[in-house]
Scaffold this motif. Structure first.
Motif, PDB file in Angstrom:
ATOM      1  N   SER A  77       2.358   1.718  -3.436  1.00 36.04           N
ATOM      2  CA  SER A  77       1.329   2.145  -4.385  1.00 36.04           C
ATOM      3  C   SER A  77       1.086   3.636  -4.251  1.00 36.04           C
ATOM      4  N   LYS A  78       0.939   4.045  -3.010  1.00 36.84           N
ATOM      5  CA  LYS A  78       0.652   5.451  -2.729  1.00 36.84           C
ATOM      6  C   LYS A  78       1.779   6.331  -3.291  1.00 36.84           C
ATOM      7  N   PRO A 138      -5.398   0.027  -5.431  1.00 32.34           N
ATOM      8  CA  PRO A 138      -5.807   1.413  -5.641  1.00 32.34           C
ATOM      9  C   PRO A 138      -7.023   1.559  -6.553  1.00 32.34           C
ATOM     10  N   GLN A 156      -7.249   5.959  -3.559  1.00 29.91           N
ATOM     11  CA  GLN A 156      -7.413   5.400  -2.225  1.00 29.91           C
ATOM     12  C   GLN A 156      -7.221   3.886  -2.360  1.00 29.91           C
ATOM     13  N   ILE A 157      -6.788   3.250  -1.277  1.00 33.05           N
ATOM     14  CA  ILE A 157      -6.558   1.806  -1.323  1.00 33.05           C
ATOM     15  C   ILE A 157      -7.804   1.098  -0.794  1.00 33.05           C
ATOM     16  N   LYS A 170      -4.541  10.585  -7.882  1.00 32.84           N
ATOM     17  CA  LYS A 170      -5.062  10.558  -6.519  1.00 32.84           C
ATOM     18  C   LYS A 170      -5.857   9.266  -6.329  1.00 32.84           C
ATOM     19  N   GLU A 188      -9.606   8.225  -6.203  1.00 32.63           N
ATOM     20  CA  GLU A 188     -10.315   8.901  -5.112  1.00 32.63           C
ATOM     21  C   GLU A 188     -11.537   9.586  -5.680  1.00 32.63           C
ATOM     22  N   ASP A 190       1.227   8.787  -6.422  1.00 31.20           N
ATOM     23  CA  ASP A 190       1.408  10.221  -6.138  1.00 31.20           C
ATOM     24  C   ASP A 190       2.382  10.824  -7.149  1.00 31.20           C
ATOM     25  N   ALA A 204       0.833  -1.203   0.000  1.00 33.14           N
ATOM     26  CA  ALA A 204       0.000   0.000   0.000  1.00 33.14           C
ATOM     27  C   ALA A 204       0.867   1.252   0.000  1.00 33.14           C
ATOM     28  N   LYS A 205       1.951   1.210   0.775  1.00 26.29           N
ATOM     29  CA  LYS A 205       2.857   2.360   0.847  1.00 26.29           C
ATOM     30  C   LYS A 205       3.496   2.610  -0.531  1.00 26.29           C
TER      31      LYS A 205
END
Lengths: 329, 329
Positions: B306-307, B324, B318-319, B316, B327, B311, B303-304
């Motif tokens: 992916s973010k 992902p 959300q997981i 933008k 958003e 980014d 998740a980290k």
């Protein structure tokens, strides 16, 4: 192959960040500049797709299984990969790029998966459909070049479904072609034949592509249409179709093929037409004037469009054999 | 489907410039946010690929025929789409993203198309290969978590080719598994078995993927390796392999799988090992200490990553369920 003949820098420890450049580098051993360019863009986009979606191993496997099913359902008379390309809008996109149309010429549209190579040559006035439940339709068309001159002896492939919305090849017991023919334009550029009024129909949706559409809540229908394909040396191959106006699926075609310029009304034969073509007065009538573009005009327009589009994308290209490849530094 | 139920804006006259947004719009009827996102990115990249290459109708048809052949050669024991994904570097990319490895854990690598589900459970010390021409190899491994604690009762799938470079499934007369087994780690995290020293081999290259490699002047070889797959609840599924150092194909693996951390030397059994595992002194020996990551650690890292990656791309997200999706505004 002798590993000492491998002429690429060593590759090891490939990561999310360096795999793409390495795959492109190893593919660049190929000496065909066009193939190299196509593969470079394909690998880049496939990898970016995976990186942007963070595609999971399960999703990857689901995708590979889907593609396997698409391949395995294909037969001589069923091309599920064309269908997949159609429903993803790829087919219409490729046609638009490869067969650009100058103003005044007839637009192209999707080929679809149902063209065959065994249609019979027929003569002016012959009936291409033998479905007794179809609504008889007289079709009278003309064929001209961009200067308004008739074009004779063009090979014209025509195909449509029967009145139940099925092509001949969709029947297991098919013994020969029906609902399809090959005509030739006469010296006035005219061709005419007897058909049936097209009906809307679903694309084959019992396979993987149909399941995909269902999952997406998309309907599989195509609006009523008749396919035409024109071939003559010196003219750009035209794949097109005529659509019936006010069809319930006119603005939601499952394969994105409808164009306003290709949409027609079914008329009625007046006394002159009825006499000339030996049909009763009031008989359903479809007329259309097709305009073909020369190979030379098309090549020029295609190259010009390519140059403009790729300049806009910041890609420096040269046109080789009609197709872009990167400019050498 | 009733056309009045079609809940999208009318689509007609689709062009090179507006086809993509329309395909995305009609696909967005799907209520699965993840599937919608994956398809949006897929359609965008496929269309951009066509636009950037100005793909011709002939090239499009060549591509569809190629994919059809890839699908049609697949059988229960041959998965040509995995092979295609492997040689395009997609498989290793997906694995790197979906199974990120914190420092100190064992790296993953490509699964390849030869894993089966019929390998027999074997006991410590059993022989998994019965090829009399193979060079006998003793394999002794340990299995620990990120804190150095042994992990017992892990299901370990192991598979390798015979001495001629073929997996059992590549033989038409195959009656059962050979060169593959399932082991369980003991309470000290140890598992050991008898195998043969791996050899380099070409991936199957008599099909469409082999033809593609040939056209690209790429060799189809993989360096000598042995596959391992680890499964235990609570731990991230690890698909990996051990590669032999100084293999002639070590730095040009056809499927991009080699990692330095997975490259090993074949040693020789000293007196202690020879006695403990009942092999002659000097017997070929492979040892490795595997380190598994917990599901929780992997999820967090995935998740980290992916973010951070998304980014960077300006997307933008959300997981949701670990993956992902865009958003909502």
């Amino acid at each position: 192959m002798d590993p000492s003949q491998v002429k690429i820098p060593p590759m090891k420890d490939l990561t999310v960040d360096n795999i793409t450049e390495n795959v492109i580098r190893i593919n660049s051993l190929c000496e065909d500049a066009r193939m190299k360019y196509v593969l470079e863009r394909l690998v880049t986009h496939l990898h970016d797709f995976v990186r942007e979606t963070r595609l999971s191993s399960d999703e990857w496997m689901t995708g590979l299984r889907f593609l396997t099913e698409v391949g395995q359902i294909c037969t001589d008379v069923r091309q599920e990969f064309i269908l997949l390309s159609d429903v993803l809008g790829l087919s219409i996109l490729v046609d638009s790029i490869d067969h650009p149309k100058p103003a005044g010429s007839t637009d192209g549209t999707v080929l679809g998966p149902f063209h065959t190579h065994d249609a019979e040559e027929m003569r002016a006035g012959d009936a291409m459909s033998h479905d007794p439940s179809g609504e008889p339709l007289l079709v009278v068309c003309s064929l001209r070049d961009m200067h308004g001159r008739p074009i004779d002896n063009v090979k014209i492939d025509i195909w449509e479904t029967d009145s139940s919305g099925h092509y001949d090849v969709q029947y297991p017991g098919r013994e020969g072609p029906d609902g399809r023919c090959i005509m030739r334009s006469d010296r006035d550029g005219i061709f005419w034949f007897k058909a049936i009024t097209p009906v809307p129909y679903p694309i084959p949706h019992d396979g993987p592509v149909g399941k995909l559409l269902k999952k997406l809540h998309r309907h599989p229908y195509r609006p009523s249409h008749m396919h035409f394909m024109f071939e003559k040396e010196g003219y750009d191959h035209l794949i097109t179709a005529l659509y019936l106006r006010n069809d319930p699926y006119e603005t939601s075609d499952a394969v994105f093929g409808v164009k306003d310029s290709l949409t027609v009304d079914i008329g009625k034969a007046g006394p002159d037409i009825a006499q000339k073509y030996s049909v009763p007065e009031g008989h359903a009538l479809l007329t259309y004037d097709f305009v073909l573009v020369s190979d030379a005009e098309t090549s020029e327009l295609r190259a010009k469009n390519s140059k403009i589009a790729l300049d806009k994308l910041g890609r420096k290209v040269q046109i080789v054999n009609g197709l872009p490849v990167p400019e050498l530094d």
